[in-house]
Design a protein around this motif. Structure first.
Motif, PDB file in Angstrom:
ATOM      1  N   SER A 223       1.023  -1.460   0.045  1.00  0.00           N
ATOM      2  CA  SER A 223      -0.317  -0.317  -0.201  1.00  0.00           C
ATOM      3  C   SER A 223       0.587   1.271  -0.042  1.00  0.00           C
ATOM      4  O   SER A 223       2.152   1.693   0.906  1.00  0.00           O
ATOM      5  CB  SER A 223      -0.515   0.295   1.301  1.00  0.00           C
ATOM      6  N   PRO A 224       0.857   2.242  -1.010  1.00  0.00           N
ATOM      7  CA  PRO A 224       0.679   3.668  -0.487  1.00  0.00           C
ATOM      8  C   PRO A 224       1.530   4.226   0.640  1.00  0.00           C
ATOM      9  O   PRO A 224       2.018   4.513   1.035  1.00  0.00           O
ATOM     10  CB  PRO A 224      -0.012   4.830  -1.217  1.00  0.00           C
ATOM     11  N   GLN A 225       0.246   3.664   1.616  1.00  0.00           N
ATOM     12  CA  GLN A 225       0.475   4.020   3.137  1.00  0.00           C
ATOM     13  C   GLN A 225       1.185   3.184   4.253  1.00  0.00           C
ATOM     14  O   GLN A 225       1.724   3.045   4.972  1.00  0.00           O
ATOM     15  CB  GLN A 225      -0.112   3.854   3.280  1.00  0.00           C
ATOM     16  N   SER A 226       1.948   2.756   3.220  1.00  0.00           N
ATOM     17  CA  SER A 226       3.441   1.662   3.955  1.00  0.00           C
ATOM     18  C   SER A 226       5.067   2.872   4.809  1.00  0.00           C
ATOM     19  O   SER A 226       5.008   3.785   3.692  1.00  0.00           O
ATOM     20  CB  SER A 226       3.923   0.835   2.921  1.00  0.00           C
ATOM     21  N   ASP A 227       5.556   2.523   5.335  1.00  0.00           N
ATOM     22  CA  ASP A 227       6.997   3.822   5.421  1.00  0.00           C
ATOM     23  C   ASP A 227       7.566   2.581   6.300  1.00  0.00           C
ATOM     24  O   ASP A 227       7.379   1.052   6.460  1.00  0.00           O
ATOM     25  CB  ASP A 227       6.333   4.292   6.138  1.00  0.00           C
ATOM     26  N   ARG A 228       8.635   2.911   7.350  1.00  0.00           N
ATOM     27  CA  ARG A 228       9.443   2.486   7.732  1.00  0.00           C
ATOM     28  C   ARG A 228       8.936   1.920   9.155  1.00  0.00           C
ATOM     29  O   ARG A 228       9.777   0.897   9.086  1.00  0.00           O
ATOM     30  CB  ARG A 228      10.762   3.547   8.459  1.00  0.00           C
ATOM     31  N   MET A 229       7.721   2.418   9.256  1.00  0.00           N
ATOM     32  CA  MET A 229       7.431   1.767  10.163  1.00  0.00           C
ATOM     33  C   MET A 229       7.274   0.319   9.946  1.00  0.00           C
ATOM     34  O   MET A 229       7.115  -1.323  10.684  1.00  0.00           O
ATOM     35  CB  MET A 229       6.247   2.205  11.046  1.00  0.00           C
ATOM     36  N   GLY A 230       6.319  -0.030   9.234  1.00  0.00           N
ATOM     37  CA  GLY A 230       5.645  -1.041   8.480  1.00  0.00           C
ATOM     38  C   GLY A 230       4.979  -0.784   7.235  1.00  0.00           C
ATOM     39  O   GLY A 230       4.035  -0.072   6.627  1.00  0.00           O
ATOM     40  N   TYR A 231       4.641  -2.554   6.572  1.00  0.00           N
ATOM     41  CA  TYR A 231       4.460  -2.254   5.522  1.00  0.00           C
ATOM     42  C   TYR A 231       3.024  -2.553   5.500  1.00  0.00           C
ATOM     43  O   TYR A 231       3.153  -3.949   5.793  1.00  0.00           O
ATOM     44  CB  TYR A 231       4.678  -3.609   4.238  1.00  0.00           C
ATOM     45  N   ARG A 232       1.818  -1.602   4.856  1.00  0.00           N
ATOM     46  CA  ARG A 232       0.486  -2.314   5.491  1.00  0.00           C
ATOM     47  C   ARG A 232       0.225  -2.505   4.189  1.00  0.00           C
ATOM     48  O   ARG A 232       1.151  -2.445   1.812  1.00  0.00           O
ATOM     49  CB  ARG A 232      -0.428  -0.946   5.138  1.00  0.00           C
ATOM     50  N   LEU A 233      -0.358  -4.197   3.550  1.00  0.00           N
ATOM     51  CA  LEU A 233      -0.544  -5.024   2.231  1.00  0.00           C
ATOM     52  C   LEU A 233      -2.145  -4.698   1.914  1.00  0.00           C
ATOM     53  O   LEU A 233      -2.631  -4.490   2.910  1.00  0.00           O
ATOM     54  CB  LEU A 233      -0.617  -5.791   2.324  1.00  0.00           C
ATOM     55  N   THR A 234      -2.265  -4.639   0.955  1.00  0.00           N
ATOM     56  CA  THR A 234      -3.871  -5.132   0.011  1.00  0.00           C
ATOM     57  C   THR A 234      -4.394  -6.538  -0.284  1.00  0.00           C
ATOM     58  O   THR A 234      -3.314  -6.909  -1.221  1.00  0.00           O
ATOM     59  CB  THR A 234      -4.315  -4.224  -0.128  1.00  0.00           C
ATOM     60  N   GLY A 235      -5.167  -6.667  -0.016  1.00  0.00           N
ATOM     61  CA  GLY A 235      -5.298  -8.264  -0.749  1.00  0.00           C
ATOM     62  C   GLY A 235      -5.993  -8.743   0.508  1.00  0.00           C
ATOM     63  O   GLY A 235      -7.994  -8.307   0.612  1.00  0.00           O
ATOM     64  N   PRO A 236      -6.641 -10.595  -0.152  1.00  0.00           N
ATOM     65  CA  PRO A 236      -7.709 -10.958   0.363  1.00  0.00           C
ATOM     66  C   PRO A 236      -7.600 -10.666   2.329  1.00  0.00           C
ATOM     67  O   PRO A 236      -6.732 -11.323   2.407  1.00  0.00           O
ATOM     68  CB  PRO A 236      -7.629 -12.351   0.090  1.00  0.00           C
ATOM     69  N   ALA A 237      -8.547 -10.170   2.261  1.00  0.00           N
ATOM     70  CA  ALA A 237      -9.206 -10.415   4.154  1.00  0.00           C
ATOM     71  C   ALA A 237      -8.966 -11.702   4.937  1.00  0.00           C
ATOM     72  O   ALA A 237      -9.397 -12.467   4.384  1.00  0.00           O
ATOM     73  CB  ALA A 237     -10.034 -10.057   4.362  1.00  0.00           C
ATOM     74  N   LEU A 238      -7.708 -11.598   6.342  1.00  0.00           N
ATOM     75  CA  LEU A 238      -7.480 -12.903   6.605  1.00  0.00           C
ATOM     76  C   LEU A 238      -8.578 -12.164   7.799  1.00  0.00           C
ATOM     77  O   LEU A 238      -8.309 -11.521   8.342  1.00  0.00           O
ATOM     78  CB  LEU A 238      -6.072 -12.432   7.119  1.00  0.00           C
ATOM     79  N   GLU A 239      -9.099 -13.536   8.373  1.00  0.00           N
ATOM     80  CA  GLU A 239     -10.411 -13.824   9.388  1.00  0.00           C
ATOM     81  C   GLU A 239     -10.062 -14.970  10.668  1.00  0.00           C
ATOM     82  O   GLU A 239      -8.936 -16.053   9.784  1.00  0.00           O
ATOM     83  CB  GLU A 239     -11.582 -14.298   8.793  1.00  0.00           C
ATOM     84  N   LEU A 240     -10.338 -14.002  11.650  1.00  0.00           N
ATOM     85  CA  LEU A 240     -10.198 -15.562  11.997  1.00  0.00           C
ATOM     86  C   LEU A 240     -11.663 -16.128  12.244  1.00  0.00           C
ATOM     87  O   LEU A 240     -12.511 -15.822  12.406  1.00  0.00           O
ATOM     88  CB  LEU A 240      -9.657 -14.557  14.102  1.00  0.00           C
ATOM     89  N   THR A 241     -11.431 -17.776  13.296  1.00  0.00           N
ATOM     90  CA  THR A 241     -12.039 -17.928  13.646  1.00  0.00           C
ATOM     91  C   THR A 241     -13.380 -18.137  14.554  1.00  0.00           C
ATOM     92  O   THR A 241     -14.378 -18.092  14.656  1.00  0.00           O
ATOM     93  CB  THR A 241     -12.093 -19.586  13.760  1.00  0.00           C
ATOM     94  N   GLN A 242     -12.423 -16.813  16.002  1.00  0.00           N
ATOM     95  CA  GLN A 242     -13.386 -16.503  16.856  1.00  0.00           C
ATOM     96  C   GLN A 242     -12.718 -14.553  17.203  1.00  0.00           C
ATOM     97  O   GLN A 242     -11.657 -15.089  16.844  1.00  0.00           O
ATOM     98  CB  GLN A 242     -13.536 -17.057  17.901  1.00  0.00           C
ATOM     99  N   SER A 243     -13.535 -14.299  17.536  1.00  0.00           N
ATOM    100  CA  SER A 243     -12.675 -12.770  17.639  1.00  0.00           C
ATOM    101  C   SER A 243     -11.896 -13.017  19.011  1.00  0.00           C
ATOM    102  O   SER A 243     -12.054 -14.539  19.375  1.00  0.00           O
ATOM    103  CB  SER A 243     -14.077 -12.016  18.544  1.00  0.00           C
ATOM    104  N   MET A 244     -10.357 -12.843  19.273  1.00  0.00           N
ATOM    105  CA  MET A 244      -9.889 -12.664  20.370  1.00  0.00           C
ATOM    106  C   MET A 244      -9.209 -11.404  20.969  1.00  0.00           C
ATOM    107  O   MET A 244      -9.696 -10.549  19.979  1.00  0.00           O
ATOM    108  CB  MET A 244      -8.058 -13.481  19.609  1.00  0.00           C
ATOM    109  N   GLU A 245      -8.731 -11.541  21.886  1.00  0.00           N
ATOM    110  CA  GLU A 245      -8.453 -10.717  22.772  1.00  0.00           C
ATOM    111  C   GLU A 245      -7.521 -10.554  23.826  1.00  0.00           C
ATOM    112  O   GLU A 245      -6.887 -11.985  24.243  1.00  0.00           O
ATOM    113  CB  GLU A 245      -9.896  -9.935  24.289  1.00  0.00           C
ATOM    114  N   LEU A 246      -6.227 -10.175  22.932  1.00  0.00           N
ATOM    115  CA  LEU A 246      -4.555 -10.495  23.152  1.00  0.00           C
ATOM    116  C   LEU A 246      -4.425  -9.158  24.154  1.00  0.00           C
ATOM    117  O   LEU A 246      -4.369  -8.660  23.315  1.00  0.00           O
ATOM    118  CB  LEU A 246      -3.760 -10.692  22.247  1.00  0.00           C
ATOM    119  N   ILE A 247      -3.314  -9.622  24.983  1.00  0.00           N
ATOM    120  CA  ILE A 247      -2.333  -8.927  25.336  1.00  0.00           C
ATOM    121  C   ILE A 247      -1.248  -8.316  24.835  1.00  0.00           C
ATOM    122  O   ILE A 247      -0.173  -9.277  23.903  1.00  0.00           O
ATOM    123  CB  ILE A 247      -2.105 -10.065  26.674  1.00  0.00           C
TER     124      ILE A 247
END
Length: 335
Positions: A223-247
């Motif tokens: 994505s054009p919104q990528s920088d030295r902090m991180g590369y944002r990617l666009t493509g097929p959305a990735l989905e979890l089998t169930q919502s998660m609350e991670l520490i």
């Protein structure tokens, strides 16, 4: 004063191989995005692999040299000239005082690295000379270079001086001389797409089967919104089998996080020190230089690799780097 910035380029900063040992207090590692290119550029001028270089992004600067210097340019393929004459990358180049080194647009890749014998003399901040742009510290006053800035070269070592003397003699009256030996480089981008290997992350199994298949079978675009902090990617959305609350937990360079929108983010040099998004995988160290040279719009196809195989390839690369250093010393008659 060693050089003066005439024009600064799009984003030119002082970087080294990173600021380690302070992530526990929230300080990013920073450092060159393509650390392999940083190390090779330094070796070509006889430096330690960790010495400070200039990182150039997409469009490089124009620099006026106020003293004779030994330089090397590695990484992305930029149009480079000295006094309007073409300069080749991946080799040692002696340049005479009064000459102008000019970088144009990147023809291939995204970032190039300019090493000078001795490295750039900027203050050590927490053990590193890297620029932290978000924090505003390190490098040259904690910022990108600007027109009129003046940088100083650290004293070159004995091998650097030996190499510079060899090339200066061959230069004669010319404004520069480039060595006829070089380190071959290979491009990974073909038809705007690269293959990047991935080690499964802690939450890989928590994504749906369809998402896991899509991650490795489909392509993602930078994505054009990528920088030295991180590369944002666009493509097929990735989905979890169930919502998660991670520490929130520590993250490293190459971590692939998946935020709620399902679009993955590859964390890079200026990444935050902790993150709470699910981690589907990690780009191994051996493939980070490939990612660092991607431009917005280019595509990634992920391919799985085991931790053991990634470690084996990294050991082989380290052996290759040692062989390069020895080969340079033998070629120029230092050994």
């Amino acid at each position: 004063m060693s050089i003066e910035v005439i024009t600064p380029g799009l984003c030119t900063t002082v970087q080294d191989t990173g600021r380690f040992g302070f992530q526990q207090v929230g300080v990013s590692v920073s450092g060159g995005m393509d650390r392999q290119a940083v190390q090779i550029a330094n070796m070509l001028v006889g430096n330690q692999q960790t010495d400070a270089v200039l990182e150039l992004t997409m469009r490089g600067p124009s620099l006026l040299f106020h003293k004779d210097m030994l330089i090397a340019i590695c990484g992305g393929d930029f149009k480079v000239t000295i006094n309007d004459r073409s300069v080749l990358p991946n080799r040692a180049v002696w340049i005479r005082s009064g000459s102008i080194l000019k970088f144009g647009l990147a023809k291939e890749g995204c970032r190039a690295y300019l090493a000078v014998a001795g490295g750039w003399d900027v203050p050590l901040v927490m053990g590193s000379r890297s620029t932290n742009l978000r924090g505003g510290f390190g490098g040259f006053a904690g910022r990108m270079l600007a027109a009129g800035d003046k940088l100083v070269q650290s004293p070159p070592g004995s091998f650097s001086q030996f190499l510079a003397n060899q090339l200066e003699k061959k230069a004669g009256a010319a404004p520069f001389y480039q060595a006829n030996w070089f380190i071959p480089s290979s491009t990974s981008v073909k038809n705007g797409e690269v293959v990047v290997r991935v080690i499964q992350g802690e939450q890989f199994a928590d994504f749906s089967e369809k998402s896991r298949q899509s991650f490795f079978e489909q392509t993602y675009q930078v994505s054009p919104q990528s920088d030295r902090m991180g590369y944002r990617l666009t493509g097929p959305a990735l989905e979890l089998t169930q919502s998660m609350e991670l520490i929130s937990a520590a993250v490293t360079i190459g971590t692939i996080q998946v935020p709620p929108n399902g679009q993955p983010i590859i964390l890079m040099a200026d990444r935050q020190t902790i993150g709470g998004y699910p981690k589907i995988g990690y780009v191994p160290t051996i493939d980070l230089p490939i990612v660092a040279q991607l431009r917005p719009g280019e595509k990634i196809h992920f391919q799985e690799i085991s931790l053991r195989d990634a470690q084996k390839e990294l050991i082989e690369r380290d052996s290759w780097m040692k062989a390069i250093k020895l080969g340079i010393e033998v070629t120029v008659g230092w050994r």
